[in-house]
Design a protein around this motif. Structure first.
Motif, PDB file in Angstrom:
ATOM      1  N   TYR A  37       0.833  -1.213   0.000  1.00 16.01           N
ATOM      2  CA  TYR A  37       0.000   0.000   0.000  1.00 16.01           C
ATOM      3  C   TYR A  37       0.863   1.257   0.000  1.00 16.01           C
ATOM      4  CZ  TYR A  37      -3.505   3.390   1.532  1.00 16.01           C
ATOM      5  OH  TYR A  37      -4.334   4.487   1.628  1.00 16.01           O
ATOM      6  N   LEU A  38       1.978   1.221   0.725  1.00 12.45           N
ATOM      7  CA  LEU A  38       2.875   2.371   0.756  1.00 12.45           C
ATOM      8  C   LEU A  38       3.469   2.639  -0.627  1.00 12.45           C
ATOM      9  CD1 LEU A  38       4.364   4.539   2.383  1.00 12.45           C
ATOM     10  CD2 LEU A  38       6.111   2.825   2.913  1.00 12.45           C
ATOM     11  N   LEU A  39       3.881   1.578  -1.319  1.00 14.21           N
ATOM     12  CA  LEU A  39       4.435   1.745  -2.666  1.00 14.21           C
ATOM     13  C   LEU A  39       3.386   2.318  -3.622  1.00 14.21           C
ATOM     14  CD1 LEU A  39       6.532  -1.533  -3.018  1.00 14.21           C
ATOM     15  CD2 LEU A  39       7.378   0.791  -2.599  1.00 14.21           C
ATOM     16  N   VAL A  40       2.154   1.806  -3.513  1.00 15.37           N
ATOM     17  CA  VAL A  40       1.079   2.307  -4.381  1.00 15.37           C
ATOM     18  C   VAL A  40       0.791   3.772  -4.066  1.00 15.37           C
ATOM     19  CG1 VAL A  40      -1.356   2.077  -4.976  1.00 15.37           C
ATOM     20  CG2 VAL A  40       0.062   0.046  -4.742  1.00 15.37           C
ATOM     21  N   THR A  41       0.776   4.124  -2.777  1.00 14.40           N
ATOM     22  CA  THR A  41       0.495   5.511  -2.382  1.00 14.40           C
ATOM     23  C   THR A  41       1.584   6.458  -2.895  1.00 14.40           C
ATOM     24  OG1 THR A  41      -0.632   4.734  -0.397  1.00 14.40           O
ATOM     25  CG2 THR A  41       0.061   7.037  -0.438  1.00 14.40           C
ATOM     26  N   VAL A  42       2.833   6.036  -2.777  1.00 13.17           N
ATOM     27  CA  VAL A  42       3.928   6.865  -3.284  1.00 13.17           C
ATOM     28  C   VAL A  42       3.799   7.063  -4.792  1.00 13.17           C
ATOM     29  CG1 VAL A  42       6.423   6.957  -3.644  1.00 13.17           C
ATOM     30  CG2 VAL A  42       5.502   6.266  -1.421  1.00 13.17           C
ATOM     31  N   GLY A  43       3.430   5.983  -5.487  1.00 13.79           N
ATOM     32  CA  GLY A  43       3.233   6.098  -6.929  1.00 13.79           C
ATOM     33  C   GLY A  43       2.111   7.051  -7.285  1.00 13.79           C
ATOM     34  N   ILE A  44       1.030   7.011  -6.505  1.00 12.34           N
ATOM     35  CA  ILE A  44      -0.094   7.923  -6.767  1.00 12.34           C
ATOM     36  C   ILE A  44       0.325   9.373  -6.524  1.00 12.34           C
ATOM     37  CG2 ILE A  44      -2.373   8.616  -5.958  1.00 12.34           C
ATOM     38  CD1 ILE A  44      -2.990   5.689  -5.428  1.00 12.34           C
ATOM     39  N   VAL A  45       1.072   9.611  -5.444  1.00 15.41           N
ATOM     40  CA  VAL A  45       1.494  10.981  -5.118  1.00 15.41           C
ATOM     41  C   VAL A  45       2.414  11.545  -6.201  1.00 15.41           C
ATOM     42  CG1 VAL A  45       2.825  12.366  -3.489  1.00 15.41           C
ATOM     43  CG2 VAL A  45       1.188  10.685  -2.631  1.00 15.41           C
ATOM     44  N   LEU A  46       3.306  10.686  -6.677  1.00 17.76           N
ATOM     45  CA  LEU A  46       4.260  11.155  -7.687  1.00 17.76           C
ATOM     46  C   LEU A  46       3.601  11.414  -9.035  1.00 17.76           C
ATOM     47  CD1 LEU A  46       7.355   8.895  -6.921  1.00 17.76           C
ATOM     48  CD2 LEU A  46       6.984  11.281  -6.252  1.00 17.76           C
ATOM     49  N   GLY A  49       0.321  14.923  -9.795  1.00 19.50           N
ATOM     50  CA  GLY A  49       0.578  16.353  -9.677  1.00 19.50           C
ATOM     51  C   GLY A  49      -0.426  17.207 -10.412  1.00 19.50           C
ATOM     52  N   SER A  50      -0.974  16.718 -11.520  1.00 16.27           N
ATOM     53  CA  SER A  50      -1.905  17.511 -12.322  1.00 16.27           C
ATOM     54  C   SER A  50      -3.360  17.222 -11.998  1.00 16.27           C
ATOM     55  CB  SER A  50      -1.659  17.241 -13.813  1.00 16.27           C
ATOM     56  OG  SER A  50      -1.859  15.864 -14.100  1.00 16.27           O
ATOM     57  N   LEU A  51      -3.631  16.381 -11.012  1.00 17.26           N
ATOM     58  CA  LEU A  51      -5.006  16.019 -10.669  1.00 17.26           C
ATOM     59  C   LEU A  51      -5.521  16.901  -9.544  1.00 17.26           C
ATOM     60  CD1 LEU A  51      -4.732  12.110 -10.748  1.00 17.26           C
ATOM     61  CD2 LEU A  51      -5.532  13.633 -12.566  1.00 17.26           C
ATOM     62  N   ASP A  52      -6.841  17.057  -9.499  1.00 16.47           N
ATOM     63  CA  ASP A  52      -7.428  17.836  -8.411  1.00 16.47           C
ATOM     64  C   ASP A  52      -7.570  16.972  -7.159  1.00 16.47           C
ATOM     65  OD1 ASP A  52      -9.501  16.145  -8.988  1.00 16.47           O
ATOM     66  OD2 ASP A  52     -10.745  17.666  -9.953  1.00 16.47           O
ATOM     67  N   GLU A  53      -8.028  17.581  -6.064  1.00 16.84           N
ATOM     68  CA  GLU A  53      -8.110  16.879  -4.784  1.00 16.84           C
ATOM     69  C   GLU A  53      -9.112  15.734  -4.819  1.00 16.84           C
ATOM     70  OE1 GLU A  53      -8.900  19.630  -1.704  1.00 16.84           O
ATOM     71  OE2 GLU A  53      -7.006  20.740  -1.945  1.00 16.84           O
ATOM     72  N   ALA A  54     -10.235  15.921  -5.522  1.00 17.47           N
ATOM     73  CA  ALA A  54     -11.250  14.857  -5.582  1.00 17.47           C
ATOM     74  C   ALA A  54     -10.694  13.618  -6.263  1.00 17.47           C
ATOM     75  CB  ALA A  54     -12.478  15.360  -6.320  1.00 17.47           C
ATOM     76  N   ALA A  55      -9.940  13.799  -7.337  1.00 17.83           N
ATOM     77  CA  ALA A  55      -9.355  12.659  -8.040  1.00 17.83           C
ATOM     78  C   ALA A  55      -8.321  11.946  -7.189  1.00 17.83           C
ATOM     79  CB  ALA A  55      -8.741  13.124  -9.363  1.00 17.83           C
ATOM     80  N   VAL A  56      -7.515  12.731  -6.480  1.00 15.18           N
ATOM     81  CA  VAL A  56      -6.514  12.129  -5.596  1.00 15.18           C
ATOM     82  C   VAL A  56      -7.193  11.335  -4.477  1.00 15.18           C
ATOM     83  CG1 VAL A  56      -4.652  12.618  -3.970  1.00 15.18           C
ATOM     84  CG2 VAL A  56      -4.791  13.871  -6.124  1.00 15.18           C
ATOM     85  N   ALA A  57      -8.265  11.889  -3.915  1.00 14.74           N
ATOM     86  CA  ALA A  57      -8.992  11.184  -2.857  1.00 14.74           C
ATOM     87  C   ALA A  57      -9.615   9.889  -3.386  1.00 14.74           C
ATOM     88  CB  ALA A  57     -10.075  12.090  -2.271  1.00 14.74           C
ATOM     89  N   ALA A  58     -10.145   9.936  -4.598  1.00 11.76           N
ATOM     90  CA  ALA A  58     -10.722   8.727  -5.194  1.00 11.76           C
ATOM     91  C   ALA A  58      -9.652   7.668  -5.420  1.00 11.76           C
ATOM     92  CB  ALA A  58     -11.415   9.080  -6.506  1.00 11.76           C
ATOM     93  N   LEU A  59      -8.484   8.094  -5.885  1.00  9.42           N
ATOM     94  CA  LEU A  59      -7.381   7.145  -6.081  1.00  9.42           C
ATOM     95  C   LEU A  59      -6.925   6.553  -4.752  1.00  9.42           C
ATOM     96  CD1 LEU A  59      -5.224   8.935  -8.802  1.00  9.42           C
ATOM     97  CD2 LEU A  59      -6.590   6.860  -9.074  1.00  9.42           C
ATOM     98  N   ALA A  60      -6.912   7.360  -3.699  1.00  4.74           N
ATOM     99  CA  ALA A  60      -6.495   6.864  -2.382  1.00  4.74           C
ATOM    100  C   ALA A  60      -7.472   5.810  -1.864  1.00  4.74           C
ATOM    101  CB  ALA A  60      -6.387   8.032  -1.402  1.00  4.74           C
ATOM    102  N   VAL A  61      -8.773   6.096  -2.004  1.00  2.00           N
ATOM    103  CA  VAL A  61      -9.774   5.111  -1.560  1.00  2.00           C
ATOM    104  C   VAL A  61      -9.690   3.842  -2.401  1.00  2.00           C
ATOM    105  CG1 VAL A  61     -12.247   4.658  -1.345  1.00  2.00           C
ATOM    106  CG2 VAL A  61     -11.317   6.873  -0.646  1.00  2.00           C
ATOM    107  N   GLY A  62      -9.526   4.009  -3.702  1.00  2.00           N
ATOM    108  CA  GLY A  62      -9.426   2.839  -4.568  1.00  2.00           C
ATOM    109  C   GLY A  62      -8.219   1.987  -4.260  1.00  2.00           C
ATOM    110  N   SER A  63      -7.082   2.613  -3.997  1.00  2.00           N
ATOM    111  CA  SER A  63      -5.878   1.844  -3.659  1.00  2.00           C
ATOM    112  C   SER A  63      -6.036   1.128  -2.323  1.00  2.00           C
ATOM    113  CB  SER A  63      -4.659   2.764  -3.631  1.00  2.00           C
ATOM    114  OG  SER A  63      -4.802   3.759  -2.630  1.00  2.00           O
TER     115      SER A  63
END
Length: 301
Positions: A37-46, A49-63
């Motif tokens: 999960y940590l590796l996936v989260t780091v990949g999502i953060v990196l 950069g061009s996504l809004d907060e809602a998209a990032v939150a959706a990716l976090a929940v999905g991961s």
């Protein structure tokens, strides 16, 4: 040891896993899942950069759902109850009757594990395991599963004896869907312990279990088949069906010959040899007949 007492006061046992070994296995699984999960989260953060907060939150929940919930469910389903932590600790998740788990069992365990282990930091699962006589958490109760020890001392490791060869495939058309898990458990435990029981008690327990099994399947047990051999043949048929479901149609196929013209899958069931004096292998007509190999079951009287 988990105990099941029959009507003849015969105790048949399992060896369920207890809280310390289960907690260690869970800790290993969580460490592996947390690293993923940590590796996936780091990949999502990196890459977000061009996504809004809602998209990032959706990716976090999905991961979270994919790695910490879907991952353990997939691993237990594909490995038939053995995650990395359980393999390291010599444990396995099985059904209440001792058979291999399927996707629905892993799904219920995984869904309940989110509440029992992740959200409560393991407190709910620990309390439930301590209270349960079989060391089960709430997810095991709802899924109808049990975590058992695989690496046990040799005297306790007993396999279900195979049925006589002339019974292999005879019950291929039997409907086993109405047989409850607790009856399968009782039958399997009896078969692994029948050699340790008194002959009269063993026969009485076998006949009672055979009557219960016949009542659940809707087909009477064959009169010419000993009760113990009947139970072993039906358990063998269920194991073959489980193997075919898990590994494909090539596994668990009956090896009995087929009568020409009788339809595919209709096995020949030769009658047991007639009883005779000890050491006499001749039949009633005086012709010689080879003695069948021993299978651990007495021929019908």
């Amino acid at each position: 040891m988990d105990e099941l007492v029959t009507g003849d006061a015969v105790v048949l046992g399992l060896r369920p896993a207890r809280l310390p070994s289960r907690a260690l296995a869970t800790a290993i699984d969580l460490a592996v899942a947390g690293a993923a999960y940590l590796l996936v989260t780091v990949g999502i953060v990196l890459s977000a950069g061009s996504l809004d907060e809602a998209a990032v939150a959706a990716l976090a929940v999905g991961s979270f759902l994919l790695v910490l919930v879907g991952g353990p469910i997939a691993v237990e389903t594909l490995s038939h109850g053995r995650s990395l932590g359980k393999m390291a600790c010599g444990l396995r998740v099985v059904r209440d009757d001792g058979g291999p788990i399927r996707f629905r069992h892993a799904l219920v365990r995984g869904a309940m594990g989110v509440l029992e282990i992740l959200f409560s930091v393991g407190v709910v699962a620990s309390v439930a395991s301590l209270v349960s006589a079989r060391g089960r958490r709430i997810g095991d109760v709802f899924a109808g599963t049990l975590v058992v020890r695989e690496r046990v001392p040799t005297p306790y490791r007993s396999a279900v004896p195979p049925p006589p060869p002339w019974l292999v495939g005879r019950f291929a058309e039997l409907d086993l869907s109405a047989v409850p898990d607790d009856l399968w458990l009782a039958i399997r435990q009896y078969l692994t312990r029948m050699g340790q029981l008194d002959a009269g008690v063993s026969r009485s327990v076998a006949e009672r279990l055979a009557d219960d099994l016949a009542a659940r399947t809707g087909a009477p047990a064959p009169r010419e088949v000993p009760a113990g051999a009947y139970l072993a043949a039906v358990v063998n048929e269920r194991q073959a069906r489980d193997a075919r479901r898990a590994f494909g149609p090539g596994f668990g196929a009956a090896s009995a010959p087929v009568v020409p013209g009788a339809g595919a899958g209709s096995p020949v069931v030769p009658p047991p040899p007639p009883a005779g004096p000890p050491g006499d292998s001749s039949t009633a007509s005086g012709t010689s007949s080879p003695v069948p190999p021993a299978t651990g079951f007495a021929p019908p009287a």
